[in-house]
Design a protein around this motif. Structure first.
Motif, mmCIF file in Angstrom:
data_model
loop_
_atom_site.group_PDB
_atom_site.id
_atom_site.type_symbol
_atom_site.label_atom_id
_atom_site.label_comp_id
_atom_site.label_asym_id
_atom_site.label_seq_id
_atom_site.Cartn_x
_atom_site.Cartn_y
_atom_site.Cartn_z
ATOM 1 N N TYR A 50 0.826 -1.212 0.000
ATOM 2 C CA TYR A 50 0.000 0.000 0.000
ATOM 3 C C TYR A 50 0.859 1.261 0.000
ATOM 4 N N GLY A 51 1.896 1.268 0.819
ATOM 5 C CA GLY A 51 2.798 2.422 0.860
ATOM 6 C C GLY A 51 3.503 2.627 -0.470
ATOM 7 N N PHE A 52 3.974 1.532 -1.064
ATOM 8 C CA PHE A 52 4.619 1.600 -2.380
ATOM 9 C C PHE A 52 3.661 2.162 -3.416
ATOM 10 N N ALA A 53 2.449 1.604 -3.474
ATOM 11 C CA ALA A 53 1.477 2.039 -4.480
ATOM 12 C C ALA A 53 1.091 3.501 -4.275
ATOM 13 N N THR A 54 0.891 3.895 -3.032
ATOM 14 C CA THR A 54 0.506 5.280 -2.744
ATOM 15 C C THR A 54 1.600 6.259 -3.164
ATOM 16 N N CYS A 55 2.830 5.979 -2.777
ATOM 17 C CA CYS A 55 3.941 6.875 -3.132
ATOM 18 C C CYS A 55 4.186 6.887 -4.632
ATOM 19 N N LEU A 56 4.126 5.719 -5.262
ATOM 20 C CA LEU A 56 4.378 5.660 -6.697
ATOM 21 C C LEU A 56 3.302 6.394 -7.477
ATOM 22 N N VAL A 57 2.040 6.168 -7.134
ATOM 23 C CA VAL A 57 0.943 6.853 -7.839
ATOM 24 C C VAL A 57 1.015 8.357 -7.588
ATOM 25 N N SER A 58 1.318 8.758 -6.353
ATOM 26 C CA SER A 58 1.451 10.187 -6.049
ATOM 27 C C SER A 58 2.611 10.806 -6.822
ATOM 28 N N GLY A 59 3.723 10.094 -6.881
ATOM 29 C CA GLY A 59 4.884 10.593 -7.623
ATOM 30 C C GLY A 59 4.609 10.716 -9.112
ATOM 31 N N LEU A 60 3.972 9.695 -9.673
ATOM 32 C CA LEU A 60 3.628 9.767 -11.097
ATOM 33 C C LEU A 60 2.604 10.863 -11.365
ATOM 34 N N ALA A 61 1.646 11.039 -10.440
ATOM 35 C CA ALA A 61 0.653 12.107 -10.605
ATOM 36 C C ALA A 61 1.329 13.477 -10.575
ATOM 37 N N CYS A 62 2.257 13.683 -9.641
ATOM 38 C CA CYS A 62 2.970 14.969 -9.588
ATOM 39 C C CYS A 62 3.787 15.188 -10.854
ATOM 40 N N THR A 63 4.427 14.136 -11.324
ATOM 41 C CA THR A 63 5.237 14.260 -12.533
ATOM 42 C C THR A 63 4.357 14.578 -13.740
ATOM 43 N N LEU A 64 3.225 13.903 -13.848
ATOM 44 C CA LEU A 64 2.315 14.173 -14.973
ATOM 45 C C LEU A 64 1.648 15.545 -14.842
#
Length: 174
Positions: A50-64
């Motif tokens: 869950y932590g991995f998915a949350t950080c990864l999705v948040s990071g990709l969202a910020c990048t996009l």
């Protein structure tokens, strides 16, 4: 059944659950602050995912989302760098922060890590303090290149292959 147990142990090692190391540390009575911290702050496999998915999705969202403000290099630099930090931090949930730092400081990728972290600091410095759009844009280009080079350090022979392709593409001798 034995093969299944070995496969589960390998999976736990990949995710960062290291049962054998914990038993060895308890038996040797030589523990440091980091080891004590790691033992007290263990996460379950589900919490790690869950932590991995949350950080990864948040990071990709910020990048996009940074692409929306592409023509304002200062805002772009901040959101792009923050997205990179979140995406980089997401892998710490999978393998653990201690192992993440150990892998980043591995002799194979120490220079790629140093350049990547330095480029993020330079990009944030140019965006937050200098407020120069050209310098921020150049720092973002450097950061993106360092990100690619850092990511390639985890793929065997990828950096040497990319280097050879780049030399072949930009070779001026006939």
């Amino acid at each position: 059944m034995e093969k299944m147990n070995k496969a589960m142990e390998k999976m736990k090692m990949l995710v960062g659950i290291e049962v054998e190391q914990e038993e060895e540390l308890q038996s040797s009575n030589m523990s440091s602050f980091i080891d004590d911290f790691n033992r007290e702050c263990t996460l379950s496999t589900q919490q790690r995912l869950y932590g991995f998915a949350t950080c990864l999705v948040s990071g990709l969202a910020c990048t996009l989302l940074s692409m929306l403000v592409f023509f304002n290099p200062i805002k772009f630099g901040i959101t792009f760098t923050f997205g990179n930090l979140l995406a980089l931090g997401s892998t710490a949930f999978l393998i653990g922060p201690k192992r993440q730092v150990t892998m980043m400081l591995d002799p194979v990728r120490i220079y790629a890590t140093a350049i990547y972290i330095a480029s993020m600091i330079i990009a944030l410095f140019c965006a937050l303090y200098v407020h120069n759009k050209l310098l921020t844009l150049l720092a973002i280009i450097l950061e993106f290149g360092a990100l690619v080079w850092y990511a390639l350090s985890y793929i065997p022979f990828a950096r040497s292959m990319v280097s050879k392709v780049m030399v072949a593409c930009f070779d001026t001798e006939f």
